[in-house]
Design a protein around this motif. Sequence first.
Motif, PDB file in Angstrom:
ATOM      1  N   ARG A  10       7.483  50.044  40.045  1.00 50.01           N
ATOM      2  CA  ARG A  10       7.677  51.472  39.734  1.00 50.01           C
ATOM      3  C   ARG A  10       6.752  52.305  40.618  1.00 50.01           C
ATOM      4  O   ARG A  10       7.135  53.326  41.182  1.00 50.01           O
ATOM      5  N   LYS A  11       5.528  51.825  40.700  1.00 47.75           N
ATOM      6  CA  LYS A  11       4.534  52.531  41.507  1.00 47.75           C
ATOM      7  C   LYS A  11       4.973  52.590  42.955  1.00 47.75           C
ATOM      8  O   LYS A  11       4.869  53.614  43.626  1.00 47.75           O
ATOM      9  N   GLU A  12       5.482  51.444  43.418  1.00 47.97           N
ATOM     10  CA  GLU A  12       5.903  51.365  44.813  1.00 47.97           C
ATOM     11  C   GLU A  12       7.048  52.341  45.090  1.00 47.97           C
ATOM     12  O   GLU A  12       7.172  52.880  46.187  1.00 47.97           O
ATOM     13  N   LEU A  13       7.874  52.563  44.081  1.00 48.57           N
ATOM     14  CA  LEU A  13       8.984  53.506  44.231  1.00 48.57           C
ATOM     15  C   LEU A  13       8.561  54.951  43.988  1.00 48.57           C
ATOM     16  O   LEU A  13       9.379  55.861  44.019  1.00 48.57           O
ATOM     17  N   ASN A  14       7.257  55.123  43.704  1.00 45.47           N
ATOM     18  CA  ASN A  14       6.726  56.460  43.436  1.00 45.47           C
ATOM     19  C   ASN A  14       7.407  57.144  42.256  1.00 45.47           C
ATOM     20  O   ASN A  14       7.640  58.347  42.268  1.00 45.47           O
ATOM     21  N   LEU A  15       7.753  56.340  41.252  1.00 41.53           N
ATOM     22  CA  LEU A  15       8.413  56.931  40.097  1.00 41.53           C
ATOM     23  C   LEU A  15       7.430  57.751  39.275  1.00 41.53           C
ATOM     24  O   LEU A  15       6.246  57.427  39.210  1.00 41.53           O
ATOM     25  N   ALA A  16       7.928  58.805  38.673  1.00 37.41           N
ATOM     26  CA  ALA A  16       7.094  59.586  37.773  1.00 37.41           C
ATOM     27  C   ALA A  16       6.818  58.771  36.527  1.00 37.41           C
ATOM     28  O   ALA A  16       7.592  57.868  36.179  1.00 37.41           O
ATOM     29  N   ASN A  62      -7.007  64.497  43.190  1.00 38.85           N
ATOM     30  CA  ASN A  62      -7.256  63.074  43.020  1.00 38.85           C
ATOM     31  C   ASN A  62      -8.678  62.668  43.350  1.00 38.85           C
ATOM     32  O   ASN A  62      -9.206  61.738  42.790  1.00 38.85           O
ATOM     33  N   ASP A  79       9.769  58.665  34.203  1.00 34.40           N
ATOM     34  CA  ASP A  79      11.094  58.261  34.690  1.00 34.40           C
ATOM     35  C   ASP A  79      11.560  56.993  33.983  1.00 34.40           C
ATOM     36  O   ASP A  79      10.752  56.128  33.644  1.00 34.40           O
ATOM     37  N   ARG A  98      15.865  53.651  39.708  1.00 31.50           N
ATOM     38  CA  ARG A  98      15.627  54.746  38.794  1.00 31.50           C
ATOM     39  C   ARG A  98      16.923  55.030  38.039  1.00 31.50           C
ATOM     40  O   ARG A  98      17.992  55.074  38.625  1.00 31.50           O
TER      41      ARG A  98
END
Length: 1072
Positions: free
Chosen positions: A999-1005, A21, A1008, A1070
């Motif tokens: 979605r970002k907060e849930l760390n989704l791919a 990153n 997903d 999700r």
Amino acid sequence: MNIITIYFQHGAYHMIEEITNQYDPQKIEKKIHDFWTEVDAYSKVREHRKGGKRFFFVDGPPYTTGHIHLGTAWNKIIKDSILRYRSMNGFDIVDRAGWDMHGLPIEVKVEGELGFKSKKDIESYGVGNFIEKCKEFALTQKDDMTDQFQMLGAWLNWKDPYMTLKDEYIEAAWWTLKQAQDKKLLELGKRVVNWCPRCETAIADSEVEYEDRTDPSIFVKFPILGEENTYVVIWTTTPWTIPSNVAVAVHPSFEYAKVKAVASDGREDVLIIASELVDTVLKKGRYADYELLGTMLGEDLISLEYASPLADLVPRQAEMEHGIYLADFVTAENTGCVHIAPGHGMDDFDVGKKHGLPIFCPVGPDGRYTEAAGEYAGMHIREANRVVIEDLNERGNLLSEGTIEHRYGHCWRCKTPIIYLATEQWFIKIGELKEQMLSEIEQVKWYPEWAGSARFRDWVEGARDWCISRQRYWGIPIPVWKCSSCDRIHVIGTKQELQEMSGITEDVELHRPYVDELLLDCECGGKMKRVEDVFDVWFDSAVASWATLRFPQQREEFDKWWPADFITEGQDQTRGWFYSQLGASMVAFGKAPYKSVLMHGFTLDGEGRKMSKSLGNVIAPGDVIEKFGADTLRSFVLSSSAPWEDLKFVTGELGNINRTLNILWNVYRFPLPYMALDRFDPSEVSFISVMPHLRKEDRWILSRAQSLVAEVDEAMSRCTLHKALRSISEFVLEDLSRWYIQLIRPRTWVEADDPDKLAVYRVLYDVFVLISKVIAPFMPHLAEEMYQNLVGNVYPDAPITVHMTDWPVVDESLVDKDLETHMDMVRSIVEAASNARQKVGRKLRWPVSRIVLSPVNQQAADAVVDLKSVLMDQTNSKDIVLTAIGESWDELGFEANPDPGAIGPVFKGDAGKVIGAIKSANAGELKKSLALHDQLELQIAGASVTIKPEMVNFTETLPEMVASAQSVAGIIYVDANLTRDIESEGFAREVIRRVQDMRKELNLAVDDNIRSHIQINDERVLDLVLDREQFIAKETRANVQVIGLDLDTSGSLEKDWEVEGISMKIGISRAK
RNA sequence: GGGCCCGUAGCUUAGCUAGGUGGAGCGCACGGCUGAUAACCGUGAGGCCCUGAGUUCGAAUCUCAGCGGGCCCA
């Protein structure tokens, strides 16, 4: 996993790897250094270019102090960048690193370690032991410094450097001296030299450092012979030279006065002083009054003779005649009469020589008076100042005593104030070479031009004969043997000659004391012994250009390569290495040893002061590397200013550079996850195959990349490395990061096989590979990192390192200057649109119905047509409208502003009415009529008045919810009026953004799917959002999506939002 | 004291060769974007272009003289 193994692992797919990153220079650089070592990259690259166009580079040898500083780091970084660039351009390069390892600085260091105070300590320790210590010291320091230079990523031939302490090097110096002897340019002569009484050696002009110092300032009366109480008055800051006084010099055309000065005690002196200085001198002598007895020119004084006031203490002074002589260097300062001690001053020596005066020098090498100084014998000159002043005072010859602060020369190593001594020294007769040297300077290409034509030329013009001898130990022994019986001299040119002439067969080291033991047979039957001197270290480095080619041992390499194509050093080397090399080369070969020279500046601290230990503002390159990495340091020093300007080291600027590299890293990183996901293999997607799918913006970035190469080439040809770096930085920031990547982002998100996406991948790939090559000379580690991933991982047969690749040649077929210009205009329009949006308070997420441009010219209009989709996309507008060129937008309103200045004089008392009438008239019609008829009749209170165009100014008025802004393409108008459709899209995007955020907060791919529930507490807005239900579900990857007025929003994450004053509640989970 | 170079926004600088309304970046203030996100982007404020004189219709730019800094020399 070890990255080196990654580089060599090629599976079924040729995979570009995803990367970290954050740009982590320390990690990358460590990895790259290991990689280079592992594959022996440097040697392979040099080998690869064997037989190419030749480029002979000579490294100016740094002195082996043990640590590099910012200046030497900068120096090596410049060299490395230029050499890497040359290498990529096909040049076969000679680049032996060099080390300057002899001389006083190391002797002083070793003396310090051993606790020595003088040469006697060295003699009793044993010269051989001392030399071994010096050698060991120099070699250790060299190794330390090599490591430090390598940390910078500097590629020179470190494995086989030239070292001035090697016999092969010493032979090059010896051979050169023999040339001097053969050409009668070597001379043993008595000259006044700078002398360090502590080091007990002559030191070069260039080794003298000038610093402020407080010294005595005394006025002395020398009694004129045959005239009662009459004196010529001189001034000096070195009372210790009064015992060595031989003459007084005056200026031939100055006016001198003879005055009768009356002291407060009534004593009367007759004094000879330059007329204009009488008042100040008498004031110094605290005389109460004076009477002018007469005036005369300097040339009228030469018949006078005077006596030394110290004749009773120094026997030689009693024997000597003291006269007054003429000299042009005399200035109208102090007394206008100059004390001349030919043994202790350059000018003094010249006067002495000219008039055949004795060169009286009763001071020994250790700074103590010799027997010749009579009563002063054995006294150190430092103590003598006080004693001499006292002696002069006792004898009534001291007119005044004080102190002065002035710049005075010091030994650059031990900081002892230097003295001038007339001694026997060896000289190269530069005087006889000067004309040739000056003409050779013109044959050399100088960067910048004035470094040669002005600065170096000026220095050479003023150069004196070069004193090359030193009375020390750690240096190249001067290869002159002198017969003890007949004084014949022989100069040895090679080791072999020495062995033959001394009759030894075993090897001998060419240092003291070993060579001192070898005696040669003289023709006269006597024995020849080496003179004890060693060379000035400047003579060592002076022969570097042929010593580095192992000449005279090897002739072939010399014939093939010499002279050097290029050297570069700091501006201080004008008088140093640029000069010493030229001098030695004129002696040896009669021509300049280099074809081009880049003179670079000095590193200064943030306040613009030079970096020095005493100021405590020195910055160690190692510290910078530790914090920011070598590539950042390199980019900083290369881009901050033109190489020949001084470099201010401002730490904050490093952060800036670091940020730029980080952006490059991010830009490079951005598409990699998508490429990896799609298993994009550049070896299977040719450029030809994607050509039909290239968009305008793709062609544009490819064109810009070609232009970048051209810019860097142009800069490199002028040695303006900073411009090369700035072009790169601008390309990365402006073209790639701020523009191209923004344009193509949506294309990379497409999930299906898509030729449009492949085209982007291919273009990005080519641009990144090109960047890795273009930055390679300057940021070699980052370049390698990119290259190994993009090319090394994909093409097993590619060159093993980016530094082995060929420099990109500009591909004219990809260059489209019109497109570049059009894009510039479009970018300006987009910026203006953003500006206008801010004025009406409409954020980018909300589309606008149209943007109107009034183009300034055909090109601007063409640009809009050419790049309309880019423009609509980036401005988020539904339409782009063009007016005719130069025409205003016809929906604009106008306001008429009467000009009282023009109306008043014409209408006098009625002016107010006229102004009112204009204001209330229809502005649009007013404007039209005035434009058409050049005047207008207005009815005011029944009377008709004539209005002229100059009486009214018109200002545009914007329609409701329209804002304007200026772009280079013309003025633009943003129509931000809402329609149901726009409002629907705006709210939909607001919803999407918030879901994405969650979605970002849930760390989704990224891929997903989710279930989402969206509660909107406003019927109108709910209705608008529902218009785009499908769109929202697609953008947020929602399998299940419920949108309603009142519903259960529970899920993995549930949040309340407020959108444009409307409250919403969203819950997502999700999807399995 | 002499030669050469440099002096532009708080900081780092472009523009000076070839005179024509001084551009950037950082920092600061405000805002945007939110699938590059510890990232990215926009807008704004902020300039006796070291000082003074000269040449010119017009000087950051050319000339001269100062001042300050750097390298080198005396």
